[in-house]
Design an enzyme around this catalytic site. Structure first.
Site, PDB file in Angstrom:
ATOM      1  N   GLY A  38     -23.701  11.284 -17.232  1.00  0.00           N
ATOM      2  CA  GLY A  38     -22.378  11.155 -17.818  1.00  0.00           C
ATOM      3  C   GLY A  38     -21.840  12.491 -18.256  1.00  0.00           C
TER       4      GLY A  38
ATOM      5  N   GLY B  52     -21.221  15.761 -23.935  1.00  0.00           N
ATOM      6  CA  GLY B  52     -20.732  15.368 -25.256  1.00  0.00           C
ATOM      7  C   GLY B  52     -20.590  13.881 -25.465  1.00  0.00           C
ATOM      8  CB  THR B  53     -20.848  10.946 -23.335  1.00  0.00           C
ATOM      9  OG1 THR B  53     -21.817  11.504 -22.451  1.00  0.00           O
ATOM     10  CG2 THR B  53     -19.475  11.158 -22.761  1.00  0.00           C
TER      11      THR B  53
ATOM     12  CE  LYS C 276     -25.273  13.612 -20.554  1.00  0.00           C
ATOM     13  NZ  LYS C 276     -23.885  13.821 -21.008  1.00  0.00           N
ATOM     14  CB  THR C 277     -28.787  15.037 -26.744  1.00  0.00           C
ATOM     15  OG1 THR C 277     -28.338  15.787 -25.623  1.00  0.00           O
ATOM     16  CG2 THR C 277     -29.993  15.706 -27.366  1.00  0.00           C
TER      17      THR C 277
ATOM     18  CG  HIS D  30       8.376  27.386 -19.122  1.00  0.00           C
ATOM     19  ND1 HIS D  30       8.095  27.847 -17.857  1.00  0.00           N
ATOM     20  CD2 HIS D  30       7.332  26.595 -19.476  1.00  0.00           C
ATOM     21  CE1 HIS D  30       6.922  27.367 -17.471  1.00  0.00           C
ATOM     22  NE2 HIS D  30       6.430  26.598 -18.437  1.00  0.00           N
ATOM     23  CD  GLU D  31       6.427  25.020 -23.024  1.00  0.00           C
ATOM     24  OE1 GLU D  31       6.089  23.843 -22.784  1.00  0.00           O
ATOM     25  OE2 GLU D  31       5.812  26.013 -22.582  1.00  0.00           O
TER      26      GLU D  31
ATOM     27  CG  HIS E 168       6.838  21.817 -18.925  1.00  0.00           C
ATOM     28  ND1 HIS E 168       6.356  21.686 -17.652  1.00  0.00           N
ATOM     29  CD2 HIS E 168       6.438  23.045 -19.346  1.00  0.00           C
ATOM     30  CE1 HIS E 168       5.701  22.791 -17.324  1.00  0.00           C
ATOM     31  NE2 HIS E 168       5.747  23.642 -18.343  1.00  0.00           N
TER      32      HIS E 168
ATOM     33  CG  ASP F 121       3.206  25.174 -16.208  1.00  0.00           C
ATOM     34  OD1 ASP F 121       2.320  24.796 -16.985  1.00  0.00           O
ATOM     35  OD2 ASP F 121       4.303  25.631 -16.559  1.00  0.00           O
TER      36      ASP F 121
HETATM   37  P1  ADP Z   1     -24.643  15.072 -24.556  1.00  0.00           P
HETATM   38  O1  ADP Z   1     -26.125  15.143 -24.647  1.00  0.00           O
HETATM   39  O2  ADP Z   1     -24.153  13.843 -23.843  1.00  0.00           O
HETATM   40  O3  ADP Z   1     -23.981  16.301 -24.035  1.00  0.00           O
HETATM   41  P2  ADP Z   1     -24.846  15.010 -27.404  1.00  0.00           P
HETATM   42  O4  ADP Z   1     -25.719  13.826 -27.599  1.00  0.00           O
HETATM   43  O5  ADP Z   1     -25.508  16.337 -27.501  1.00  0.00           O
HETATM   44  O6  ADP Z   1     -24.064  14.899 -26.030  1.00  0.00           O
HETATM   45  O7  ADP Z   1     -23.640  14.900 -28.438  1.00  0.00           O
HETATM   46  C1  ADP Z   1     -23.226  16.011 -29.200  1.00  0.00           C
HETATM   47  C2  ADP Z   1     -22.712  15.546 -30.550  1.00  0.00           C
HETATM   48  O8  ADP Z   1     -21.531  14.765 -30.394  1.00  0.00           O
HETATM   49  C3  ADP Z   1     -23.680  14.649 -31.267  1.00  0.00           C
HETATM   50  O9  ADP Z   1     -24.574  15.389 -32.040  1.00  0.00           O
HETATM   51  C4  ADP Z   1     -22.772  13.780 -32.114  1.00  0.00           C
HETATM   52  O10 ADP Z   1     -22.415  14.448 -33.297  1.00  0.00           O
HETATM   53  C5  ADP Z   1     -21.540  13.660 -31.268  1.00  0.00           C
HETATM   54  N1  ADP Z   1     -21.552  12.423 -30.459  1.00  0.00           N
HETATM   55  C6  ADP Z   1     -21.532  12.357 -29.118  1.00  0.00           C
HETATM   56  N2  ADP Z   1     -21.537  11.087 -28.694  1.00  0.00           N
HETATM   57  C7  ADP Z   1     -21.566  10.310 -29.795  1.00  0.00           C
HETATM   58  C8  ADP Z   1     -21.594   8.896 -30.015  1.00  0.00           C
HETATM   59  N3  ADP Z   1     -21.583   8.032 -28.989  1.00  0.00           N
HETATM   60  N4  ADP Z   1     -21.635   8.453 -31.272  1.00  0.00           N
HETATM   61  C9  ADP Z   1     -21.638   9.314 -32.310  1.00  0.00           C
HETATM   62  N5  ADP Z   1     -21.617  10.656 -32.167  1.00  0.00           N
HETATM   63  C10 ADP Z   1     -21.574  11.161 -30.930  1.00  0.00           C
HETATM   64 ZN    ZN Z   2       4.724  25.444 -18.511  1.00  0.00          ZN
END
Ligand code: ADP
Ligand code: ZN
Length: 596
Positions: free
Chosen positions: A201, A204-205, A207-208, A423-424, A427, A499
């Site tokens: 995925g 930042g979702t 996974k860790t 310009h803006e 848009h 753009d």
């Molecule tokens: P990945 O491993 O998918 O890149 P991380 O698990 O390292 O993402 O997420 C980084 C930080 O973002 C986490 O420490 C947490 O603070 C926040 N975070 C990400 N996903 C969630 C979630 N589903 N629920 C709560 N916090 C989340």
């Molecule tokens: Zn522009």
């Protein structure tokens, strides 16, 4: 990664102990040597002539010859010594002494105990020191001394309560937790022990976070490494690191090994002939060997994460290896609200601040983005001296994340501000005219990041499907800025380059990936595959056709809205930033409820 703590490496201490002992030994030997010398009776050195004269007088009690050293004990007991390197000369002198009836004693050439010890020990010690230095240099280059993995700090546990909006992934991990809690019972019940789980995925979702929570819930150690840490400068070290990692895991079992960004080491093998990819292949092979070598129920589960599952070597996903893939997607609106709830626990929010409102206004934000958003908002609130985090703080933080930081103190002159406003406004005009685009949320001519001005359009809902019309409207909107420059300023600015880049990118994907052009449904395949030049040319043609059509459309909109645009430009020159309501007012559109 947060919550990680390095385990003090044991190897380092052993090295230090050896190093220290050798040093101590050398000091002792040196002291013994010096003291020993001091204890010997004083000896005066004389030259050969003096020695010969002495021999001629015969005034001596005894003579001692030890190799090249001739030591003479005088009649009064004093010692003199001379080194005679020439054997013939030495023989002559000794003969002279013998003639004077001075007893001569020859010493066998046997060195003293101290000399013996030093003779053997010094080279040995030197060798040892060199070996140690060499090893340390090698190790520091190859990372031998680094911990194989960082272990979770048990004081900072993460539970599933901390991971929100990823319910599916959570329930898929529950079997693994069951297994880790009691591997043997799991086997008795006939379950097939999970070995490898691939979490795929966007970044930042969470996974860790998920992997860590699974280990915590099961109450087992969590060993975390990054795939890129196996990329070593020296061939073979990556494989050695993999071996050590698994050896450590087997000792700690049951436990979880987490490999972040496994794509760094799990890329398809045999790509290039260069040594770097050969080494990567070796590292990957070692990983496969280790995973195959797990006995059933060994109690080690390997969780790996990647945002590029497509580039992984297929051997990794065979049964018995990473045979379970769990996709962790960006959260939807409800999920975002739950994630915000998790991170808002530590914050003091104003009564009027609704987390649902923030969730609605942050489509496409990952869990990490949302955590960052609240964090930024809290920082601004503190800086303002506010009691609690409120709407304006969140708005500010979101603008900062979406558009970059405002560059205060960076003054544009009036002509530049006017050009930027036009310009803006271009848009905005196109954005309001098209039917399928995202609603305009804000427009600003305050410089942020590298941009001089920003028009912010936010989807009102999570867009899962992008239609041809939506993409065309997006292109038109991106080109609206340039259209306004051409028609209203009679010039072009380099500020439109970003753009244009984005518009062309969308158009090219419409042609080459989505089959949305007269070329029909075509697919180019992987970038490394050979492509026919004719096909590439036709794609470029179809792409610029799309761009030209949308450019014409943007120009038509701008041309028909000159009055409204002028009104908006005046508003921008006066107030720098206009929100959705103010924009609608300029364009004479009745205010209607906006998403965020
Ligand atoms: P990945 O491993 O998918 O890149 P991380 O698990 O390292 O993402 O997420 C980084 C930080 O973002 C986490 O420490 C947490 O603070 C926040 N975070 C990400 N996903 C969630 C979630 N589903 N629920 C709560 N916090 C989340
Ligand atoms: Zn522009």
């Amino acid at each position: 990664m947060p919550f990680s703590r390095s385990v003090p490496p044991k190897k380092k201490t052993t090295t230090l102990v050896i190093f220290g002992s050798v040093l101590a030994l050398l000091v002792v030997l040196a002291v013994v040597g010096i003291v020993g010398r001091q204890l010997q009776p004083a000896v005066r050195d004389i030259n050969f002539t003096q020695l010969r004269d002495l021999a001629a007088t015969g005034a001596a009690r005894s003579v001692n010859v030890s190799g090249e050293v001739v030591t003479v004990t005088g009649t009064d007991g004093t010692l003199v010594r001379s080194v005679v390197t020439n054997a013939v000369a030495q023989h002559e002198v000794v003969a002279a002494f013998e003639k004077g009836h001075v007893p001569v004693e020859y010493e066998t050439l046997q060195p003293g105990l101290l000399v013996t010890v030093l003779n053997y020990l010094l080279p040995a010690a030197a060798l040892l020191i060199f070996a140690l230095i060499g090893w340390r240099v090698y190790a520091s280059m190859g990372g031998q001394n680094e911990p194989v993995a960082s272990e979770a700090n048990p004081a900072q546990t993460v539970t599933f309560a901390d991971v929100a909006g990823v319910d599916e992934a959570r329930s898929e991990l529950s079997e693994t937790i069951e297994f880790l809690r009691d591997p043997e019972k799991f086997g008795r019940l006939g379950g097939r022990s999970p070995r490898g789980i691939l979490l795929s995925g966007p970044p930042g979702t969470g996974k860790t976070l998920l992997a860590r929570a699974a280990a915590c819930e099961a109450g087992v150690p969590f060993l975390s490494v990054s795939g890129s840490s196996f990329q070593e400068k020296f061939a073979g070290l990556g494989a050695a690191r993999v071996r050590r990692l698994f050896a450590r895991a087997r000792k700690l079992a049951p436990c979880v090994i987490f490999i972040d960004e496994i794509d760094a080491l799990g890329r398809k093998r045999g790509r290039g002939g260069d040594s770097a990819s050969a080494d990567q292949d070796q590292t990957l092979n070692q990983l496969l060997v280790e995973m195959d070598g797990f006995e059933q129920l060994s109690g080690v589960v390997v969780v790996a994460s990647t945002n590029r599952p497509d580039i992984l070597d297929s051997a990794l996903t065979r049964p018995g290896r990473f045979d379970r893939e769990i996709t962790v997607n960006l959260a939807d609106m409800r999920g975002r609200e739950q994630i915000l709830r998790v991170h808002a626990r530590k914050l003091k929010l104003e009564d009027g601040l609704d987390l649902g409102w923030i969730a609605r206004g942050t489509p496409g934000f990952s869990g990490a983005d949302l955590a960052n958003l609240l964090n930024e908002a809290a920082i601004v609130a503190t800086r303002d001296g506010s009691e609690a985090v409120g709407r304006p703080h969140v708005e500010y933080a979101r603008d900062k994340i979406l558009m970059g930081v405002e560059r205060h103190g960076f003054m544009m002159d009036e002509d530049e501000r006017y050009a930027t406003a036009v310009h803006e406004a271009g848009h905005v005009a196109v954005g309001l005219a098209v039917k399928h685009g995202d609603p305009i949320h804000k427009v600003s001519i305050l410089p942020r990041g590298r941009a001089l001005g920003v028009t912010q359009a936010l989807p009102e809902r999570d867009r899962l499907m992008r239609t041809r019309e939506y993409l065309e409207d997006q292109i038109a909107m991106l080109l609206g800025g340039r259209a306004a420059e051409v028609l209203l300023l009679d010039t072009m600015t380099a500020g439109a380059s970003n753009d244009i880049e984005r518009a062309v990118e969308i158009a090219r994907r419409m042609v080459a990936e989505f089959g949305m052009s007269p070329l029909g449904p075509i697919h180019l395949g992987k970038p490394e595959d050979p492509h026919s030049q004719t096909l590439l040319d036709r794609i470029e043609h179809a792409t610029s056709d799309i761009i030209n059509v949308q450019m014409k459309r943007a120009c038509e909109v701008v041309d028909s809205r000159r009055a409204e645009i002028a009104h908006l430009v005046a508003g921008l020159m006066e107030r720098d930033t206009l929100d959705a309501d103010e924009i609608r007012e300029s364009f004479g559109i009745a205010s209607e409820p906006v998403a965020a």
